[in-house]
Design an enzyme around this catalytic site. Structure first.
Site, PDB file in Angstrom:
ATOM      1  CG  HIS A 186      26.076 -13.986  10.155  1.00  0.00           C
ATOM      2  ND1 HIS A 186      27.099 -13.557   9.334  1.00  0.00           N
ATOM      3  CD2 HIS A 186      25.353 -12.875  10.435  1.00  0.00           C
ATOM      4  CE1 HIS A 186      27.003 -12.243   9.142  1.00  0.00           C
ATOM      5  NE2 HIS A 186      25.937 -11.810   9.783  1.00  0.00           N
ATOM      6  CG  HIS A 198      20.902 -11.572  10.984  1.00  0.00           C
ATOM      7  ND1 HIS A 198      21.401 -10.783  11.995  1.00  0.00           N
ATOM      8  CD2 HIS A 198      21.781 -11.485   9.962  1.00  0.00           C
ATOM      9  CE1 HIS A 198      22.535 -10.235  11.598  1.00  0.00           C
ATOM     10  NE2 HIS A 198      22.789 -10.653  10.370  1.00  0.00           N
TER      11      HIS A 198
END
Length: 142
Positions: free
Chosen positions: A100, A102
């Site tokens: 992922h 950010h």
């Protein structure tokens, strides 16, 4: 993966505040909201970290990051910058083992977010740096 929290969010088994979704990614607010608008961009395909991406997946995921970052910035005139972080492995602060990215909007130097970059300038000479570079180059794929 059955126990992956991001896979459950992608499959709508766990609610999230989604800001963008297509066939390849889902972008949603991080529950911690380190700063207002803190967003995660997550590939729908479960890959643990950057090392598991193939070229096609990387292209499809990372090409959306600037679009989403611009939308976040445009949504709030108080945003004056943004950190974009992608952590790989526990040692690098990856807490969910589903890759992922950010997107952390920045509002001021006092907005409760910080990063520390150590300065090791001069600890190795140019020959040592070149040896490191040469070793990495041996493993590059075209």
């Amino acid at each position: 993966m059955d126990d992956c929290i991001f896979c459950k969010i992608i499959n709508n088994e766990i609610p999230s505040t989604t800001i963008y979704e297509d066939d390849d990614i889902k972008a949603f607010f991080d529950i911690s909201q380190v700063t207002p608008g803190h967003t995660l961009v997550v590939p729908k395909k479960h890959v643990q970290d950057i090392f598991a991406y193939d070229e096609d997946l990387a292209e499809r995921v990372f090409k959306k990051v600037p679009m989403i970052a611009r939308a976040i910035k445009a949504s709030n005139p108080d945003i004056i910058g943004m950190n974009i972080c992608q952590n790989n492995g526990e040692i690098a602060y990856q807490s969910v083992m589903h890759s992922h990215i950010h997107l952390v909007p920045r509002y001021s130097k006092d907005d409760d977010f910080s990063m520390h970059w150590g300065d090791n300038t001069g600890l190795v000479d140019n020959e040592q740096l070149q040896a490191r570079a040469d070793k990495i180059k041996q493993h590059l794929e075209d």
